[in-house]
Enzyme design. Structure first.
Site, short mmCIF file in Angstrom:
data_model
loop_
_atom_site.label_atom_id
_atom_site.label_comp_id
_atom_site.label_asym_id
_atom_site.label_seq_id
_atom_site.Cartn_x
_atom_site.Cartn_y
_atom_site.Cartn_z
N GLU A 136 21.51 -4.25 37.55
CA GLU A 136 20.32 -3.88 38.14
C GLU A 136 20.10 -3.91 39.65
O GLU A 136 20.33 -5.02 40.16
CB GLU A 136 19.10 -4.61 37.39
CG GLU A 136 19.06 -4.34 35.77
CD GLU A 136 17.83 -5.22 35.10
OE1 GLU A 136 16.77 -5.57 36.03
OE2 GLU A 136 17.97 -5.24 33.92
N ASN A 140 22.08 -8.92 38.71
CA ASN A 140 20.63 -8.20 38.81
C ASN A 140 20.16 -8.69 40.32
O ASN A 140 19.95 -9.90 40.03
CB ASN A 140 19.46 -8.45 37.73
CG ASN A 140 20.03 -7.65 36.35
OD1 ASN A 140 21.23 -7.05 36.41
ND2 ASN A 140 19.47 -7.77 35.49
N GLU A 188 19.12 -11.49 31.74
CA GLU A 188 18.27 -12.59 32.49
C GLU A 188 17.91 -13.56 31.80
O GLU A 188 16.50 -13.62 31.54
CB GLU A 188 17.37 -11.38 33.27
CG GLU A 188 17.75 -10.53 34.23
CD GLU A 188 16.52 -9.83 34.81
OE1 GLU A 188 15.50 -10.29 34.69
OE2 GLU A 188 16.79 -8.87 35.57
N ARG A 210 23.51 1.91 31.09
CA ARG A 210 23.54 0.63 30.79
C ARG A 210 21.97 0.76 29.88
O ARG A 210 21.20 0.97 30.41
CB ARG A 210 23.29 -0.33 31.83
CG ARG A 210 22.64 -1.62 31.23
CD ARG A 210 22.93 -2.92 32.31
NE ARG A 210 22.62 -4.16 31.88
CZ ARG A 210 21.34 -4.71 31.94
NH1 ARG A 210 20.66 -4.50 33.12
NH2 ARG A 210 20.98 -5.71 31.46
N HIS A 269 17.51 -7.69 25.40
CA HIS A 269 16.74 -7.57 26.63
C HIS A 269 15.17 -8.15 26.26
O HIS A 269 14.10 -7.44 26.35
CB HIS A 269 16.82 -6.24 27.24
CG HIS A 269 16.44 -6.02 28.43
ND1 HIS A 269 17.45 -5.45 29.55
CD2 HIS A 269 15.18 -6.16 29.45
CE1 HIS A 269 16.68 -5.28 30.55
NE2 HIS A 269 15.42 -5.98 30.59
N TYR A 297 17.12 -8.11 43.20
CA TYR A 297 15.96 -7.47 43.68
C TYR A 297 15.45 -7.73 45.11
O TYR A 297 14.90 -7.14 45.81
CB TYR A 297 14.82 -7.44 42.71
CG TYR A 297 15.11 -6.58 41.35
CD1 TYR A 297 14.55 -5.42 41.38
CD2 TYR A 297 15.63 -7.45 40.07
CE1 TYR A 297 15.03 -4.65 40.32
CE2 TYR A 297 15.92 -6.44 39.10
CZ TYR A 297 15.54 -5.18 39.30
OH TYR A 297 15.95 -4.19 38.09
#
Ligand code: IFM
Length: 437
Positions: free
Chosen positions: A346, A290, A164, A75, A119, A292
């Protein structure tokens, strides 16, 4: 031991400004990140992406590295200002040629190319004309999407419109810690709507240019957990969930903006014109998730003793390592019926560079624990079809400059040498076998 489905996609992710460098080569125009990072004091150590990982010149080495690791998908993002230097004018064919070579090189090595159009690196000229708070930026984005689709769609595995958008609007326009560095809630709300509109218009443009290309969007999520039983903590966590997790997913899934988030932001929705929500909510072929960490939410006036606190496992950014949250997010996303294909686009962790020591056990633990949670979600029927670790390489981590290292491959930023960490070997084994032990 957990066995992933045979057709599960294993890969790695990066983004243009974070790795490419070659900021002024072959006709590339200025982006907001060039301007922002070159403005004293915006980025840690005044770092910038002029050279970054020099991937623009070393791309063959980088994709060979992935092939050697046995990864099946990559990606990457496309730099808008490499393709259309001023955002909406002339097409820069040498910019497109770079991505053309990259895509062919990936396919030659058996690696699926998954492209993201945006991005965070808006052409500076569009920012000068008002940036994302201005509706015309969405039109320019749709044209850019069509230009890229015309050139690359015959060979791409998928195309995501935005990465995002929450971060682009919040950090870029509400709090100003990212480019373009504005701090104005009204502008951030307008930006968020025009980002979504850009997504919807681009989906249409891509489908016109390339009807068969899998098209979607990449959103970031984190569970918002109240710190205590206090009603104030609960209601603030609900609002944060609305403003963070539902703000983009809601409109894309055809559910509109979350009412509690709209009220909490005091948004009059003046930018939302007739037909916009239909444009935004066209069906997508996949959603990129994504993930985290999570957020533990404490209202400043809450009095109850906290029962939920941030755990001791932390990354280099001091983010809590909270794998269970990914399971929670996957089940929540699936419940919105937004799509029947989810990719983890991600997931990964920054840990301090240990010099010559490439043994990054904490990263291996992080990845293993999150993959375990993904496996459980798949067993429960959540349609997760692939995993793209963030990141292939240490890279320019936005406002943190080069201080945070997310790579399964270390980059020595003095020599630009690539040095696979132990996590790369470990991940390679998981990708080759589909087995998590
Ligand atoms: O490096 C970023 C990436 O560009 C977007 N998602 C989060 C990553 C880590 O902060």
């Amino acid at each position: 031991m957990s066995r992933f489905p045979e057709d599960f996609i294993w890969g790695a992710a990066t983004a243009a400004y974070q790795i490419e460098g070659a900021a002024r080569e072959d006709g590339r125009g200025e982006s907001i990140w060039d301007r922002f990072s070159h403005t004293e004091g915006n980025v840690y150590n005044n770092d910038n992406g002029d050279v970054a990982c020099d991937h623009y010149h070393r791309w063959e080495q980088d994709i060979q590295l992935m092939a050697d690791l046995g990864l099946g998908a990559y990606r990457f993002s496309i730099s808008w200002s490499r393709v259309i230097p001023d955002g909406d004018g002339e097409i820069n064919h040498s910019g497109l040629d770079f991505y053309d070579r990259l895509v062919d090189g990936l396919l030659e090595r058996g690696i699926e190319p998954h492209a993201t159009l945006y991005h965070w690196d808006l052409p500076q000229r569009l920012e000068d004309g008002g940036g994302w708070p201005v509706r015309a930026t969405a039109d320019a984005f749709a044209r850019y999407a069509q230009v890229v689709a015309d050139r690359l769609s015959d060979r791409l595995a998928s195309m995501a419109t935005l990465n995002e958008p929450w971060v682009a609007a919040n950090h870029g326009y509400e709090i100003g810690t990212h480019a373009p560095g504005r701090a104005n809630l009204g502008e951030a709300l307008a930006a968020s709507h025009h980002l979504l509109l850009a997504h919807g218009q681009a989906v249409r443009a891509i489908r016109d240019a390339a009807p068969g290309l899998a098209t979607g969007i990449v959103l970031n999520f984190e569970p918002k957990h109240p710190a205590s039983d206090d009603e104030l903590d609960h209601s603030l966590a609900d609002v944060e969930h609305a403003r963070y997790n539902m703000w983009y997913l809601g409109p894309v899934a055809g559910r509109g903006y979350p009412q509690s988030g709209v009220e909490a932001s005091g948004w009059d929705m003046a930018e939302v014109l007739d037909g916009d929500l239909d444009t935004i909510s066209q069906p997508i072929d996949f959603l990129g998730v994504n993930y985290y960490s999570r957020g533990v939410v404490r209202h400043p006036h809450a009095t109850a003793v906290p029962t939920t606190t941030v755990g001791p496992r932390r990354t280099g950014f001091n983010w809590e390592v909270y794998p269970e949250g990914l399971g929670e997010i996957l089940r929540f996303v699936h419940s919105t019926e937004v799509t029947d294909t989810i990719y983890i686009t991600e997931n990964g962790a920054a840990f301090p560079d240990a010099g010559d020591d490439l043994d990054d056990q904490p990263r291996i633990d992080f990845l293993r624990d999150h993959l375990q949670v993904i496996h459980e979600a798949i067993e429960d029927g959540v349609p997760v079809k692939g995993y793209l670790v963030w990141s292939l390489l240490d890279n320019f981590e936005w406002a943190a400059g080069y201080s945070q290292r997310f790579g399964i491959v270390k980059v020595d930023f003095d020599t630009l040498e690539r040095l696979p960490r132990r996590s790369a070997r470990w991940y390679s084994e998981v990708a080759r076998t589909g087995l998590l032990t």
